[in-house]
Design an enzyme around this catalytic site. Structure first.
Site, short mmCIF file in Angstrom:
data_model
loop_
_atom_site.label_atom_id
_atom_site.label_comp_id
_atom_site.label_asym_id
_atom_site.label_seq_id
_atom_site.Cartn_x
_atom_site.Cartn_y
_atom_site.Cartn_z
N ASP A 94 -35.97 -36.56 17.29
CA ASP A 94 -37.00 -36.70 16.26
C ASP A 94 -37.95 -37.84 16.60
O ASP A 94 -38.97 -38.02 15.93
CB ASP A 94 -36.36 -36.96 14.88
CG ASP A 94 -35.93 -35.67 14.22
OD1 ASP A 94 -36.37 -34.60 14.68
OD2 ASP A 94 -35.15 -35.72 13.25
N TRP A 136 -29.42 -41.41 15.90
CA TRP A 136 -30.58 -40.60 15.54
C TRP A 136 -31.83 -41.26 16.13
O TRP A 136 -32.00 -42.48 16.06
CB TRP A 136 -30.69 -40.50 14.01
CG TRP A 136 -31.96 -39.82 13.60
CD1 TRP A 136 -32.22 -38.48 13.66
CD2 TRP A 136 -33.15 -40.45 13.13
NE1 TRP A 136 -33.50 -38.24 13.25
CE2 TRP A 136 -34.10 -39.44 12.91
CE3 TRP A 136 -33.51 -41.78 12.86
CZ2 TRP A 136 -35.38 -39.70 12.44
CZ3 TRP A 136 -34.80 -42.04 12.40
CH2 TRP A 136 -35.71 -41.01 12.19
N ASP A 167 2.26 -45.10 48.42
CA ASP A 167 2.89 -45.92 49.43
C ASP A 167 3.96 -46.82 48.84
O ASP A 167 4.88 -47.24 49.51
CB ASP A 167 1.85 -46.76 50.17
CG ASP A 167 1.12 -45.89 51.19
OD1 ASP A 167 1.70 -44.84 51.55
OD2 ASP A 167 0.01 -46.25 51.58
N CYS A 169 -31.91 -27.42 17.48
CA CYS A 169 -32.30 -28.74 16.99
C CYS A 169 -31.16 -29.22 16.11
O CYS A 169 -30.49 -28.41 15.48
CB CYS A 169 -33.58 -28.57 16.17
SG CYS A 169 -34.13 -30.06 15.33
N LYS A 180 -36.74 -22.06 15.09
CA LYS A 180 -36.14 -23.39 15.30
C LYS A 180 -34.88 -23.42 14.43
O LYS A 180 -34.97 -23.37 13.22
CB LYS A 180 -37.14 -24.46 14.87
CG LYS A 180 -36.63 -25.88 15.00
CD LYS A 180 -37.78 -26.85 14.69
CE LYS A 180 -37.33 -28.28 14.59
NZ LYS A 180 -38.43 -29.16 14.14
N TRP A 181 -33.72 -23.47 15.09
CA TRP A 181 -32.43 -23.48 14.38
C TRP A 181 -31.98 -24.94 14.28
O TRP A 181 -31.61 -25.55 15.28
CB TRP A 181 -31.42 -22.64 15.16
CG TRP A 181 -30.03 -22.60 14.59
CD1 TRP A 181 -29.27 -23.66 14.17
CD2 TRP A 181 -29.21 -21.45 14.37
NE1 TRP A 181 -28.06 -23.23 13.71
CE2 TRP A 181 -27.98 -21.87 13.83
CE3 TRP A 181 -29.40 -20.07 14.59
CZ2 TRP A 181 -26.95 -21.00 13.51
CZ3 TRP A 181 -28.36 -19.20 14.28
CH2 TRP A 181 -27.14 -19.67 13.73
N ASP A 182 -31.98 -25.45 13.06
CA ASP A 182 -31.70 -26.87 12.85
C ASP A 182 -30.30 -27.06 12.27
O ASP A 182 -29.68 -26.12 11.75
CB ASP A 182 -32.75 -27.43 11.88
CG ASP A 182 -33.04 -28.90 12.12
OD1 ASP A 182 -32.20 -29.59 12.73
OD2 ASP A 182 -34.11 -29.37 11.70
N MET A 183 -29.78 -28.27 12.36
CA MET A 183 -28.46 -28.61 11.81
C MET A 183 -28.51 -30.09 11.48
O MET A 183 -28.47 -30.92 12.37
CB MET A 183 -27.40 -28.32 12.88
CG MET A 183 -25.98 -28.23 12.40
SD MET A 183 -25.07 -29.75 12.66
CE MET A 183 -23.41 -29.23 12.37
N ARG A 210 -27.86 -36.01 3.44
CA ARG A 210 -29.19 -35.41 3.30
C ARG A 210 -29.19 -34.38 2.17
O ARG A 210 -29.77 -33.30 2.27
CB ARG A 210 -29.66 -34.77 4.61
CG ARG A 210 -31.16 -34.85 4.78
CD ARG A 210 -31.68 -34.00 5.93
NE ARG A 210 -33.09 -34.26 6.15
CZ ARG A 210 -33.97 -33.33 6.52
NH1 ARG A 210 -33.60 -32.11 6.73
NH2 ARG A 210 -35.22 -33.65 6.70
#
Ligand code: GLA
Length: 731
Positions: free
Chosen positions: A548, A199, A52, A526, A476-479, A443
């Site tokens: 976790d 986490w 407008d 995971c 269990k496919w973790d990363m 890690r």
């Protein structure tokens, strides 16, 4: 018809159940966004394209192109022509120029929904009534074609979007931003809801009022992340669980992303979602194309609850695949919190023996069974059995476990390599790294360059050997770490910035290979808990480890936040030991069971050591899980309590689609004086039906009374107590 085109008005209308999404080929050939929301009659809404404020009305006054560009609501805004809002698309041509000008070229409409090359995406089924619109835009000077793909699901309030960019010329062009969706809203009166955390406290719900400028959540970690989930809802300020308008956006992708809302000078909102363009570029040579992942867009006119239930239905029916899609999952016991790295064959068999007695159906051997892994500082990448721990070998262990009547599952972290591993000694260049710079450890591990086929092939061949060596029925496919020093030993310098995305494509490729070759294996994703809880992963694995943090009270928030867009049936949830290993809290065994029961359910404790009374309670918990699992997996989920607002109690329900069966769960987090007699209103029932409550022979009330007046939740004594009620409609 879900998609129509009005040739005269040059208007496309996508209708998804009760939702309309309208776009128009505006003067100049620009593709403009007209409307997204509750369905409206088929009339001319193109006044929505005009502001407008004088004097620049796009349809009649196109003299000042820059102003037109800066006010028109675009479907896919590009950079460089005077649209000073954030763009969805940017390029760098071979002369180093970034200006781009996308105009309508053609379109097509067809039934069904296309798959996206190498990417996860929702799919149409016979009865999902999906229809697709593809609009091709072109930038003539750079010889690029951008195909915008929209699918409307006619039984759900869902529209999906993605884009494919193709170099149709002879000269190379570099894409520096290819977002998947842009939605322009005619207002800025929104709250933005995001799922943030860290986490062990993933997907905490945060709600803020939109303000001028840009506000976003993102990930640059190489995965969707603990910190921000690729989900955003824009809702009216007054929207709550049951009322108000909500627009939900969820990115079907597991890598870097951005989700951004921008309030403009005219108090409008531009919302963008896509692969994060920070440190991103993609070279398109002649004939090559790039596919941007899918964004799922859900509209709700009845609050957040309806939005969530729409996402749940879509993901359960049109995203999750495989043999376990519609099946109850085996009740597992995982040895991670039971033993950490300190286990051997005998210990696992002891756990399995005790588990079998209680009715548990599968033993999952977690981290520590390979290479010479006694702690988290070695052996990732060495996917062969650690004979010292697994004396007798893997097959012996699996056979023994099978003899006890249990299935067997195993843990892998296929994307990682430890510096202390044979794999790293043989192939140090397989780790993602920048030559001449120190590799950052996290890690005690590095990330493998999954853009490389030989890396993926090698890891796969090791996994295959293990999988073929014994009767393994679950992975269990973790990363467990995020990406740093993102460089590849093989990509040329002008393709190095592609690595973030190529990495994710590599992960998808391997998951696809695995699930295709081993269709009977149940895959659970995971990532250090729930750092990759996203729809991309749900396409490959029907369940994802939620966090976790297995403490029942922390889980109330985590599972609540996760349920914003992900179905409870996909949430990995276990009963663990007390005091809880993450927060040190002790909660009743029954409450731990009641909270885990609304996820995939299992145990994560040393069953040979827990108190006898807890062990004795397991068969009853399993019976309860079996009784309600179909309702949890297929029913509608209603959030009633909200621990982010009142952390003294929580409650939720699952109601069957025919509204004849309902499960109500209540958790008293803190017992407080004079709050022991609560009245809680139920949700989702049929107001005209009468319901019994299973445990009380005298109970009979109408759905109307249960929802409008509520039920008494009294006599609960103490903290962390919980209660289940089962309502059944009278015949
Ligand atoms: C991650 C997972 C845990 C467990 C450990 C093993 O943290 O989230 O469940 O598998 O790795 O190292």
């Amino acid at each position: 018809m879900s998609v129509t085109y009005n040739e005269n008005a040059k208007i496309f209308r996508l209708r998804a159940k009760d939702t309309d999404y309208i776009l128009k080929i505006a003067p100049g050939g620009y593709l403009a966004h007209v409307y997204f929301g509750k369905k409206v009659p088929d009339e001319d809404l193109t006044y929505l394209l005009r502001l407008d404020e004088n004097p620049f009305t796009p349809e009649t006054n196109n003299r000042d192109k820059a102003c037109y560009m800066d006010t028109l609501p675009f479907e896919y805004p590009c950079f460089g022509l005077g649209d000073y809002r954030e763009a969805a698309f940017r390029i760098m041509d071979e002369n180093g120029m970034s200006t781009c000008d996308l105009r309508y070229l053609s379109h097509r409409i067809y039934r069904g929904k296309p798959a996206l090359d190498g990417l996860p995406a929702t799919f149409a089924t016979e009865d999902s009534g999906a229809e697709t619109l593809e609009v091709v835009l072109e930038d003539k000077p750079a010889a690029l074609e951008v195909t915008l793909i929209y699918t409307a699901f006619d039984k759900l309030d869902v529209i999906t979007r993605s884009a494919i960019v193709k170099n149709v010329g002879k000269r190379p062009c570099t894409l520096t931003r290819v977002y998947s969706a842009c939605v322009e809203f005619d207002t800025h009166e929104f709250d933005m809801i995001t799922l943030n955390g860290s986490w062990a406290r993933e997907r905490a719900v945060e709600r803020c009022r939109l303000h001028h400028g840009k506000q976003s959540v993102d990930s640059m970690r190489g995965e969707s992340s603990h910190q921000n989930n690729p989900f955003t809802a824009l809702c009216s300020h007054t929207a709550d669980e049951d009322t108000g308008e909500v627009y939900g956006f969820n990115f079907v992708y597991s890598g870097n992303f951005i989700s951004q809302a921008e309030v403009t000078q005219h108090k409008k909102t531009r919302y963008l979602m896509g692969i994060n363009d920070l440190d991103f570029s993609w070279l398109l040579e002649e004939g090559e194309s790039f596919t941007a992942p899918e964004v799922v867009m859900v509209y709700s006119d009845s609050g957040l609850g309806k939005m969530s239930r729409t996402f749940h239905d879509l993901y359960r029916n049109n995203l999750i695949r495989g043999e376990y899609k519609d099946k109850r999952r085996p009740i597992l016991i995982n040895n991670w919190e039971a033993t950490y790295f300190d286990f051997n064959t005998e210990k696992l068999i002891d756990i399995a023996k005790e588990a079998a007695k209680s009715g548990i159906e599968m033993l999952v051997m977690d981290d520590g069974w390979f290479g010479h892994r006694d702690s988290d500082n070695s052996s990732l990448g060495d996917w062969f059995v650690y004979e010292k721990k697994l004396d007798g070998g893997l097959k012996y262990l699996v056979d023994e476990v099978n003899k006890l009547g249990l299935k067997f599952g195993i843990w892998f972290e296929p994307e990682m390599v430890s510096p202390d591993s044979q794999l790293f000694k043989e192939h140090p260049d397989w780790a993602i790294q920048v030559p001449g710079r120190e590799l950052t450890l996290c890690r005690e591990q590095y990330v493998l360059d999954y853009s490389r086929k030989e890396v993926r092939d090698h890891i796969y061949s090791m996994m295959k050997k293990i999988l073929d060596s014994a009767n393994i029925e679950y992975i269990k496919w973790d990363m467990n770490r995020q990406l740093t020093e993102v460089g590849s030993a093989v990509l040329p310098s002008n393709r190095q910035r592609e690595l973030w995305h190529r990495y994710v494509l590599g992960v998808y490729e391997l998951m696809d290979r695995l699930t295709t070759e081993y269709p009977h294996i149940l895959l659970e994703n995971c990532s250090g808990g729930g750092a990759r809880f996203d729809p991309g992963m749900l396409y490959y694995s029907p369940q994802i480890w939620c966090s976790d943090d297995t403490d029942a009270i922390e889980r109330l928030k985590i599972q609540y936040g996760t349920s914003m867009c992900y179905p409870c049936s996909a949430m990995g949830a276990h009963v663990s030991d007390c005091p809880n290993h993450t927060v040190g809290r002790s909660t009743p065994f029954s409450t731990r069971g009641n909270v885990a029961m609304v996820g995939t359910f299992g145990y994560e404790l040393d069953i040979t050591k827990i108190p006898q009374q807890d062990r004795d309670a397991i068969p009853g918990q399993i019976e309860q899980f079996n009784k309600y699992n179909a309702l949890v997996r297929t029913g509608d989920h209603y959030r009633i309590g909200n621990m982010f607002e009142d952390n003294t109690w929580d409650a939720w329900m699952f109601v069957s689609k025919d509204k004849s069966d309902a499960l109500f769960e209540f958790v008293q987090v803190i017992g407080r004086p004079n709050e022991r007699s609560r009245r809680i209103k139920l949700k989702g029932l049929d107001p005209d039906k009468y319901y019994y409550e299973e445990s009380d022979p005298d109970f009979k009330l109408s759905g109307a009374a249960l929802m409008q007046c509520g039920i008494n939740i009294g006599g609960i004594w103490g903290d962390y107590q919980s209660k289940i009620m089962h309502f059944m409609a009278a015949e």
